[in-house]
Design an enzyme around this catalytic site. Structure first.
Site, mmCIF file in Angstrom:
data_model
loop_
_atom_site.group_PDB
_atom_site.id
_atom_site.type_symbol
_atom_site.label_atom_id
_atom_site.label_comp_id
_atom_site.label_asym_id
_atom_site.label_seq_id
_atom_site.Cartn_x
_atom_site.Cartn_y
_atom_site.Cartn_z
ATOM 1 N N GLY A 8 0.847 -1.212 0.000
ATOM 2 C CA GLY A 8 0.000 0.000 0.000
ATOM 3 C C GLY A 8 0.869 1.243 0.000
ATOM 4 O O GLY A 8 0.513 2.271 0.585
ATOM 5 N N GLY A 11 0.232 5.459 -1.488
ATOM 6 C CA GLY A 11 -0.627 6.482 -0.897
ATOM 7 C C GLY A 11 0.154 7.600 -0.233
ATOM 8 O O GLY A 11 1.383 7.713 -0.368
ATOM 9 N N GLN A 12 -0.587 8.406 0.535
ATOM 10 C CA GLN A 12 -0.036 9.606 1.146
ATOM 11 C C GLN A 12 1.132 9.277 2.087
ATOM 12 O O GLN A 12 2.182 9.922 2.039
ATOM 13 C CB GLN A 12 -1.165 10.288 1.935
ATOM 14 C CG GLN A 12 -0.951 11.735 2.199
ATOM 15 C CD GLN A 12 -1.747 12.229 3.405
ATOM 16 O OE1 GLN A 12 -2.578 11.516 3.966
ATOM 17 N NE2 GLN A 12 -1.490 13.438 3.804
ATOM 18 N N LEU A 13 0.969 8.292 2.934
ATOM 19 C CA LEU A 13 2.028 7.906 3.871
ATOM 20 C C LEU A 13 3.139 7.134 3.163
ATOM 21 O O LEU A 13 4.336 7.388 3.379
ATOM 22 C CB LEU A 13 1.424 7.046 5.001
ATOM 23 C CG LEU A 13 2.398 6.382 5.966
ATOM 24 C CD1 LEU A 13 3.239 7.411 6.715
ATOM 25 C CD2 LEU A 13 1.639 5.493 6.961
ATOM 26 N N ASP A 34 1.923 -1.773 -4.360
ATOM 27 C CA ASP A 34 0.568 -1.210 -4.225
ATOM 28 C C ASP A 34 -0.309 -1.909 -5.260
ATOM 29 O O ASP A 34 0.194 -2.528 -6.210
ATOM 30 C CB ASP A 34 0.594 0.319 -4.476
ATOM 31 C CG ASP A 34 -0.634 1.034 -3.923
ATOM 32 O OD1 ASP A 34 -0.518 1.656 -2.849
ATOM 33 O OD2 ASP A 34 -1.710 0.961 -4.558
ATOM 34 N N TYR A 141 -14.382 2.376 9.613
ATOM 35 C CA TYR A 141 -12.913 2.460 9.606
ATOM 36 C C TYR A 141 -12.369 2.277 11.028
ATOM 37 O O TYR A 141 -11.447 1.504 11.263
ATOM 38 C CB TYR A 141 -12.517 3.828 9.040
ATOM 39 C CG TYR A 141 -11.047 4.167 9.094
ATOM 40 C CD1 TYR A 141 -10.131 3.536 8.255
ATOM 41 C CD2 TYR A 141 -10.580 5.155 9.958
ATOM 42 C CE1 TYR A 141 -8.789 3.876 8.297
ATOM 43 C CE2 TYR A 141 -9.241 5.495 10.000
ATOM 44 C CZ TYR A 141 -8.349 4.851 9.171
ATOM 45 O OH TYR A 141 -7.010 5.189 9.204
ATOM 46 N N LYS A 145 -10.059 -0.686 12.563
ATOM 47 C CA LYS A 145 -8.738 -0.438 13.175
ATOM 48 C C LYS A 145 -8.689 -1.019 14.588
ATOM 49 O O LYS A 145 -7.674 -1.570 15.002
ATOM 50 C CB LYS A 145 -8.421 1.058 13.198
ATOM 51 C CG LYS A 145 -8.102 1.650 11.821
ATOM 52 C CD LYS A 145 -6.808 1.102 11.237
ATOM 53 C CE LYS A 145 -6.395 1.758 9.933
ATOM 54 N NZ LYS A 145 -5.245 1.141 9.283
HETATM 55 P P1 NAD Z 1 -3.985 6.324 1.155
HETATM 56 O O1 NAD Z 1 -5.434 6.095 0.910
HETATM 57 O O2 NAD Z 1 -3.351 7.572 0.674
HETATM 58 O O3 NAD Z 1 -3.145 5.097 0.599
HETATM 59 C C1 NAD Z 1 -3.560 3.763 0.745
HETATM 60 C C2 NAD Z 1 -2.927 2.963 -0.378
HETATM 61 O O4 NAD Z 1 -3.376 1.606 -0.237
HETATM 62 C C3 NAD Z 1 -3.373 3.433 -1.770
HETATM 63 O O5 NAD Z 1 -2.237 3.719 -2.563
HETATM 64 C C4 NAD Z 1 -4.162 2.249 -2.332
HETATM 65 O O6 NAD Z 1 -3.973 2.063 -3.729
HETATM 66 C C5 NAD Z 1 -3.558 1.101 -1.544
HETATM 67 N N1 NAD Z 1 -4.440 -0.070 -1.486
HETATM 68 C C6 NAD Z 1 -5.767 -0.114 -1.280
HETATM 69 N N2 NAD Z 1 -6.199 -1.384 -1.305
HETATM 70 C C7 NAD Z 1 -5.115 -2.152 -1.533
HETATM 71 C C8 NAD Z 1 -4.895 -3.539 -1.660
HETATM 72 N N3 NAD Z 1 -5.907 -4.413 -1.584
HETATM 73 N N4 NAD Z 1 -3.643 -3.994 -1.879
HETATM 74 C C9 NAD Z 1 -2.602 -3.117 -1.977
HETATM 75 N N5 NAD Z 1 -2.734 -1.791 -1.869
HETATM 76 C C10 NAD Z 1 -3.980 -1.313 -1.651
HETATM 77 O O7 NAD Z 1 -3.787 6.167 2.751
HETATM 78 P P2 NAD Z 1 -2.601 6.763 3.646
HETATM 79 O O8 NAD Z 1 -3.018 8.096 4.109
HETATM 80 O O9 NAD Z 1 -1.290 6.606 2.947
HETATM 81 O O10 NAD Z 1 -2.673 5.777 4.891
HETATM 82 C C11 NAD Z 1 -1.816 4.662 5.005
HETATM 83 C C12 NAD Z 1 -2.162 3.902 6.265
HETATM 84 O O11 NAD Z 1 -2.050 4.770 7.399
HETATM 85 C C13 NAD Z 1 -3.596 3.354 6.308
HETATM 86 O O12 NAD Z 1 -3.587 2.091 6.931
HETATM 87 C C14 NAD Z 1 -4.338 4.349 7.156
HETATM 88 O O13 NAD Z 1 -5.433 3.765 7.815
HETATM 89 C C15 NAD Z 1 -3.268 4.753 8.140
HETATM 90 N N6 NAD Z 1 -3.521 6.074 8.718
HETATM 91 C C16 NAD Z 1 -3.504 7.185 7.911
HETATM 92 C C17 NAD Z 1 -3.794 8.425 8.465
HETATM 93 C C18 NAD Z 1 -3.814 9.670 7.627
HETATM 94 O O14 NAD Z 1 -4.153 10.745 8.134
HETATM 95 N N7 NAD Z 1 -3.452 9.609 6.338
HETATM 96 C C19 NAD Z 1 -4.090 8.531 9.833
HETATM 97 C C20 NAD Z 1 -4.125 7.378 10.610
HETATM 98 C C21 NAD Z 1 -3.822 6.140 10.034
HETATM 99 N N1 SER Z 2 -6.682 10.666 9.165
HETATM 100 C C1 SER Z 2 -7.438 9.483 8.958
HETATM 101 C C2 SER Z 2 -8.770 9.766 8.377
HETATM 102 O O1 SER Z 2 -9.195 10.907 8.447
HETATM 103 C C3 SER Z 2 -7.623 8.797 10.278
HETATM 104 O O2 SER Z 2 -6.965 7.617 10.280
HETATM 105 O O3 SER Z 2 -9.400 8.858 7.913
#
Ligand code: NAD
Ligand code: SER
Length: 314
Positions: A8, A11-13, A34, A141, A145
């Site tokens: 994955g 994505g943003q992280l 991904d 969600y 989690k």
């Molecule tokens: P994002 O939505 O930007 O990225 C998620 C990535 O997962 C995407 O690139 C998507 O293509 C990929 N994905 C989805 N389904 C998939 C699958 N079946 N197989 C492989 N890849 C798949 O999310 P993010 O912001 O990068 O978050 C990453 C993680 O951090 C997540 O688990 C999220 O819950 C957690 N998180 C994020 C935040 C936040 O503010 N961004 C806060 C708390 C927790």
């Molecule tokens: N920042 C995330 C959201 O808003 C929380 O995990 O979904």
């Protein structure tokens, strides 16, 4: 030598964590993956298209590359999850159980999986939310989690899988646009300011939420994964905090750089999600167990983002 697989990663992280991991372990030892094809990501090679729910494919990649650590980031986030709850539950749970089970079978040395402040709900204490407290999340969600945290603890206690986790607050980065979260407004606001557009905010002006700059999130993740196992007293997921602010406060921080910048508040269904979450987090357990320290507050984050984003967009 460590061999890292980030799942994955598109994505943003993932975009920023892969960069941090490549600096630490070497690009050749850090495989990004991904669901998206290579052409749709901003990630350089090595890159593999991989569905995290496909156990056979995950197992094949671990064996082929002798993977020693997995960072499993794939998920459907809060706002997108409320639009399609069964899909969010299915992707979030099936991918985690796949990684845990394959990780156990293949004796992967360490696994990282992110949880979220979304594990907390309306019954949770709002300020300085403790590590252990009433949870009762009310989004799919958050429920996924919380269940995920319990599965992580179960695999650690029952099978000895060294899985580590952080309850991230809202993450704010500038390198890519976010993917369906309730805290996404705090990323979008910087893009609108630089483009000279009015910012339409989907949360109310006084909605305070815990947030963290992406550079701190990458640091927290790497610090946790490098901590000696016997220092870790939490095997569900650690509270971590950086800052807390409202839409009005981030707007003021951005407007100090763009005096003509304007905001309109137009709350939608995400307001209810935000109101069910804490305003601030007590992360003293992370600080004492493995020395967690954040570097950025709201104004230092704003300065850093604006200086980089204006270069990126010019
Ligand atoms: P994002 O939505 O930007 O990225 C998620 C990535 O997962 C995407 O690139 C998507 O293509 C990929 N994905 C989805 N389904 C998939 C699958 N079946 N197989 C492989 N890849 C798949 O999310 P993010 O912001 O990068 O978050 C990453 C993680 O951090 C997540 O688990 C999220 O819950 C957690 N998180 C994020 C935040 C936040 O503010 N961004 C806060 C708390 C927790
Ligand atoms: N920042 C995330 C959201 O808003 C929380 O995990 O979904």
């Amino acid at each position: 030598m460590n061999k890292i697989l980030v799942v994955g990663a598109g994505g943003q992280l993932g975009i920023e964590l892969v960069e941090g991991l490549r600096q630490l372990h070497g690009a050749e030892n850090t495989i990004a993956s991904d669901l998206k094809p290579f052409e749709e990501t901003q990630l350089p090679e090595p890159y593999i298209t991989l569905d995290a729910t496909d156990a056979t494919a995950v197992k094949g990649i671990i064996e082929e590359h002798n993977v020693t650590q997995i960072y499993h980031l794939a998920a459907i986030l809060s706002a997108k999850g409320e639009k399609n709850p069964l899909l969010a539950w299915d992707i979030n749970m099936r991918s985690l159980l796949t990684i845990l089970e394959v990780g156990k079978m293949e004796k992967v040395e360490k696994i990282f999986w992110p949880s979220s402040i979304a594990v907390f709900g309306p019954d949770t204490p709002k300020t300085k939310t403790p590590q252990t407290t009433t949870m009762n999340p009310n989004t799919v969600y958050g429920i996924s989690k919380l269940a995920g945290e319990q599965w992580c603890e179960y695999y650690f206690r029952k099978f000895g899988v060294d899985i580590r986790s952080l309850r991230y607050p809202g993450l704010i980065g500038y390198k890519t646009l976010p993917g369906g979260g309730t805290t996404d407004y705090a990323v979008d606001i910087y893009h609108k300011a630089i483009k000279g557009e009015v910012f339409n905010c989907f949360l109310d002006k006084d909605t305070r939420l815990p947030m963290m700059y992406m550079k701190d999130a990458v640091k927290a993740t790497i610090d946790l994964m490098q901590a000696p196992s016997d220092r870790l007293t939490v095997r569900s997921s650690y509270n971590v905090a950086g800052m807390s602010f409202t839409p009005q406060e981030i707007f003021q921080s951005v407007r100090s750089h763009f005096p003509d910048f304007q905001i309109v508040y137009d709350p939608d269904y995400r307001q209810n999600i935000a109101e069910s979450w804490p305003e601030s987090i007590d992360d003293s357990t992370a600080r004492s167990d493995w020395g967690w320290e954040h570097n950025y507050d709201l104004n230092s984050m704003t300065e850093d983002i604006l200086s980089h984003l204006s270069q990126l967009l010019s």
